[in-house]
Design an enzyme around this catalytic site. Structure first.
Site, PDB file in Angstrom:
ATOM      1  N   SER A 119      47.413  36.048  44.540  1.00 28.91           N
ATOM      2  CA  SER A 119      46.655  35.650  43.354  1.00 28.91           C
ATOM      3  C   SER A 119      45.179  35.959  43.536  1.00 28.91           C
ATOM      4  O   SER A 119      44.662  35.954  44.657  1.00 28.91           O
ATOM      5  CB  SER A 119      46.820  34.145  43.096  1.00 28.91           C
ATOM      6  OG  SER A 119      46.084  33.387  44.049  1.00 28.91           O
ATOM      7  N   ASP A 120      44.501  36.244  42.433  1.00 24.37           N
ATOM      8  CA  ASP A 120      43.048  36.203  42.477  1.00 24.37           C
ATOM      9  C   ASP A 120      42.666  34.757  42.798  1.00 24.37           C
ATOM     10  O   ASP A 120      43.465  33.831  42.656  1.00 24.37           O
ATOM     11  CB  ASP A 120      42.453  36.650  41.146  1.00 24.37           C
ATOM     12  CG  ASP A 120      41.031  37.169  41.289  1.00 24.37           C
ATOM     13  OD1 ASP A 120      40.373  36.826  42.296  1.00 24.37           O
ATOM     14  OD2 ASP A 120      40.573  37.919  40.408  1.00 24.37           O
ATOM     15  N   TRP A 121      41.446  34.564  43.245  1.00 28.66           N
ATOM     16  CA  TRP A 121      41.031  33.253  43.751  1.00 28.66           C
ATOM     17  C   TRP A 121      41.057  32.213  42.621  1.00 28.66           C
ATOM     18  O   TRP A 121      40.333  32.336  41.637  1.00 28.66           O
ATOM     19  CB  TRP A 121      39.671  33.364  44.400  1.00 28.66           C
ATOM     20  CG  TRP A 121      39.727  33.676  45.868  1.00 28.66           C
ATOM     21  CD1 TRP A 121      39.037  33.036  46.864  1.00 28.66           C
ATOM     22  CD2 TRP A 121      40.529  34.668  46.546  1.00 28.66           C
ATOM     23  NE1 TRP A 121      39.371  33.571  48.095  1.00 28.66           N
ATOM     24  CE2 TRP A 121      40.278  34.566  47.934  1.00 28.66           C
ATOM     25  CE3 TRP A 121      41.450  35.618  46.121  1.00 28.66           C
ATOM     26  CZ2 TRP A 121      40.894  35.374  48.891  1.00 28.66           C
ATOM     27  CZ3 TRP A 121      42.080  36.433  47.063  1.00 28.66           C
ATOM     28  CH2 TRP A 121      41.797  36.302  48.428  1.00 28.66           C
ATOM     29  N   ALA A 137      43.536  31.725  40.590  1.00 26.36           N
ATOM     30  CA  ALA A 137      44.198  32.251  39.392  1.00 26.36           C
ATOM     31  C   ALA A 137      45.569  31.638  39.162  1.00 26.36           C
ATOM     32  O   ALA A 137      46.174  31.869  38.123  1.00 26.36           O
ATOM     33  CB  ALA A 137      44.333  33.772  39.497  1.00 26.36           C
TER      34      ALA A 137
END
Length: 762
Positions: A281-283, A285
């Site tokens: 995941s993006d941070w 997200a």
């Protein structure tokens, strides 16, 4: 539209806070708009012997783990070393995976290099430089003990002209972006580091990319053709190159969050594209627990998110299958073994600038390739009567806030280009701009400013320099032989731009040009920048789009200004005559509803394809750029090299990472002759555009950069693959060649300057 409270929400989320129930409005009417695809395919490493060997090791490792140890490897920790770090298994000697930003250089530590931005690299149109950049960048990540480098960038692609993060990647053309991603992945992973290609998918604006007090994240609503032919296209190249990780993006896609979107992760990425690695995941997200696991997310960052002990419970109660958990961990470990990181990989050594620490210098001699790429990415767009290259002027006046480094320390010591906590709403950067803002920024060991480099050169010529970096209406001295004006256009993650112009900067240019008959403008820009306020002024004799050239900025510029390097950069954006010419693709979508919607109704028609369709003449066309010499084109030849032109790829061949293998088969070779008809050596970027039936009138499908001596010629080669010639068939769910159809082939120096034509008949 964008408020301080909104900025605070963004900042909190980027630091990892998670909060449920962003709105009380029912989302039931939105269910099913993104088709469900379950279960997640369990990868076996069938793409290649190298992947297969990695999977043998990964499965053997995972077989030794307890349930709690497996879960621990699916979550992130913030250990004050890496921006994110997975759990460890000390009893088996596994120290976890260290993740670190950024795509243009390791962000935060000292003794690392600041590379040009991804957009600047793309302006070189040079595949060898793309690989060299990736290899050098990868060596620095490896040297610092980083397992996973968060790059390259293929999304945002650049749908919106004012989007805040367009500068991080190669621009709005999927072919250029795909080529650059492929070479960067290859270079980075040749250095032993896992490349994490990002952001998958449709993260095309910053406004409301994250849930907030206003409601849920923006939903990018994209049809199947546009998904395949535009936004997912470059990721196929990255996958083909072997990227070991993919980062899912913040926003919703067709009303399902990208990191829990089973169509994107299970259906497109892991089935259709055959992805063998892991999805992270993006941070912050991740917006749910069980659904993200079952949709194909493998690692959550930067903490446990909705997983941790909750995932253990979900496995125990059957909400998440044990086989899914095993596959999550096996995928991440397979990438670890695929890059041979089990064999003497360095310990992570990334230290805060506020703590005294040992010196670990990983710069090597990368400044050399940074300087070369910096020069090659400068785009000369105006040059009246051969103003450039400069002929050793001895009276040089330099103006503008962008000419020298800012006088005060970096506001954020981890981000030279500015962090979210300070840069909200900036339209320009108060100092010379070598990179833009947000997590894609970098940490230069030094900055060679334009002023320093020019002054050093003038000193060699026994000349004098006069300057004014402050005034908006400076007065050039009467004997000035050339006046150089430096301005910039800023952008950053977390907000979108408000304009493609800047009144102070434009007035500065006009004020200098009104008093100096030989005015040269250098523009450092994080995305498109409209210049019609002054571009036709009779005293403005040359203009350079200087991009974001990294730590060697001034040296790279001087190499071009004085002719040590013949400019060969080409634009990766269409530059309009006015902001409004970008139409609906100018601004971010401002929807204040609980479930904001952004409809990509234009389909594949963005940038030059939109200008072509709408009949709008831009100031500078996509692919445009001048040289100090001239080139002619001749002798186009089209040769079929494969007889396999069936309508669809073979049904009995297994998909490997990157998609159906026949998509990469070369069907036609197109060649042409380029001749240097000028009096100095130079490089030309020959470009091939295809007119595919039922598609835009022209789409880039090849480029070849050749260096040619005066009065000499070179042959350029364009290999057209099955994918290059295909359209996506939404009924058959396959890439389709249109048999009995004619494909127009055009070769030239830009999307508008097409010198040669031909036809392919299937």
């Amino acid at each position: 539209m964008k408020t301080t409270s909104f900025t605070a929400v963004v900042t909190a989320l980027l630091l990892g806070s998670a909060e449920a129930a962003w709105t009380n409005v029912s989302e039931v009417p939105l269910y099913g708009l993104s088709p469900p695809v379950y279960p997640t395919p369990e990868s076996e490493g069938t793409t290649s012997p190298k992947w297969a060997a990695a999977y043998v090791k990964a499965k053997a490792f995972v077989a030794q783990l307890t349930l709690e140890e497996k879960v621990n490897l699916t979550r992130g920790y913030q250990d004050n070393v890496c921006v994110g770090h997975t759990g460890t298994v000390p009893r088996l000697g596994f120290n976890g995976l260290c993740f670190e930003d950024a795509p243009s250089g390791i962000r935060g530590p000292d003794f690392v290099s600041a590379f040009p931005a991804g957009s600047h690299l793309a302006q070189t149109w040079d595949k060898e430089y793309m690989y060299a950049y990736g290899k050098a960048l990868g060596e620095e990540y490896y040297g610092k003990g980083v397992n996973v480098a968060l790059g390259p960038v293929g999304g945002p692609l650049g749908r919106m002209a004012r989007a805040g993060r367009n500068w991080e990647g190669p621009g709005p053309d999927p072919y250029v972006t795909g080529v650059q991603m492929e070479h960067l992945v290859t270079g980075m992973q040749d250095a032993g580091v896992i490349a994490c290609s990002k952001h998958f998918l449709f993260n095309e604006q910053e406004y409301r990319r994250l849930p907030s007090a206003l409601g849920e994240s923006l939903s990018s609503n994209v049809d199947d053709v546009t998904l395949h032919e535009l936004y997912a296209w470059p990721f196929m190249n990255a996958l083909r190159a072997g990227t070991g990780a993919i980062m899912c993006s913040y926003q919703r896609a067709n009303n399902s969050y990208a990191c829990q979107n089973s169509k994107l992760l299970n259906g497109i990425l892991k089935t259709e594209f055959g992805f063998e690695g892991f999805v992270v995941s993006d941070w912050a997200a991740q917006q749910s627990g069980v659904s993200t696991a079952n949709a194909g997310l493998d690692i959550v960052m930067p903490d446990g998110g909705y997983w941790g002990k909750n995932l253990t419970q979900a496995v125990n109660n059957g909400s998440v299958a044990r086989t899914r958990l095993d596959d999550m961990v096996t995928r991440s470990m397979a990438s670890f073994y695929y890059l041979n990181q089990d064999k003497g990989f360095p310990k992570a050594q990334i230290f805060s600038p506020t703590v005294q620490h040992p010196v670990l210098n990983v710069q090597g001699d990368h400044y050399k390739v940074i300087r070369e790429i910096g020069a090659a990415g400068h785009v000369l767009v105006k040059n009246v009567n051969k103003t450039l290259p400069l002929k050793a002027p001895t009276y040089v006046s330099i103006f503008g806030y962008d000419a020298e480094v800012k006088a005060v320390p970096w506001t954020n010591p981890l981000r030279f280009g500015g962090g979210y906590e300070v840069n909200f709403g900036w339209e320009t950067f108060n100092g010379t701009m070598i990179v833009a803002g947000g997590s894609g920024s970098n940490t230069p060991p030094y900055v060679i400013s334009p002023f320093k480099a020019i002054q050093d050169r003038v000193r060699q010529d026994r000349g004098i320099v006069r300057w004014d970096f402050w005034s908006g209406n400076p007065t050039p001295e009467a004997s000035s032989q050339v006046c150089l004006v430096f301005i910039n256009a800023y952008a950053s993650e977390s907000f979108d731009r408000l304009s493609l112009t800047d009144k102070f900067s434009d007035d500065l240019v006009l004020n200098v040009a009104g008093k100096c008959s030989n005015t040269v403008v250098v523009l450092h820009s994080a995305g498109p920048r409209v210049v019609d306020a002054w571009i036709e002024h009779e005293n403005i004799t040359a203009v350079i789009f200087g991009g974001l050239p990294g730590q060697e900025s001034g040296n790279s510029l001087v190499d071009v200004l004085y002719g040590d390097v013949n400019p060969s950069g080409k634009l990766i954006h269409t530059i309009a005559k006015k902001d409004e010419d970008y139409g609906e693709l100018l601004n971010s979508t401002a929807d204040a509803s609980a479930f904001p919607q952004q409809n990509f109704t234009e389909g594949v028609y963005i940038d030059y394809k939109a200008f072509d369709r709408n009949g709008i003449e831009p100031r500078f066309h996509f692919g445009y750029g001048l040289s100090y010499t001239e080139f002619s084109y001749s002798d186009i030849n089209i040769a079929q090299v494969s007889t396999s032109t069936a309508e669809y790829p073979s049904a009995n061949i297994s998909v490997i990472q990157g998609g159906h293998p026949e998509l990469w088969d070369v069907l036609f070779n197109v060649t042409a002759t380029v001749t240097n008809i000028g009096d100095v050596a130079g490089a030309e970027v020959a470009q091939l555009y295809l007119g595919i039936p039922t598609a835009p009138v022209k789409q880039l499908r090849g480029f070849d950069k050749v260096f040619i001596q005066p009065n000499a010629s070179a042959t350029v080669l364009f290999e057209l693959t099955r994918r290059d010639l295909s359209v996506w068939d939404v009924v058959a769910q396959k890439w389709k060649l249109q048999n009995a159809a004619s494909y127009n082939v055009s070769v030239g120096a830009s999307s508008a300057d097409l010198r040669l034509t031909g036809t392919i008949q299937l």
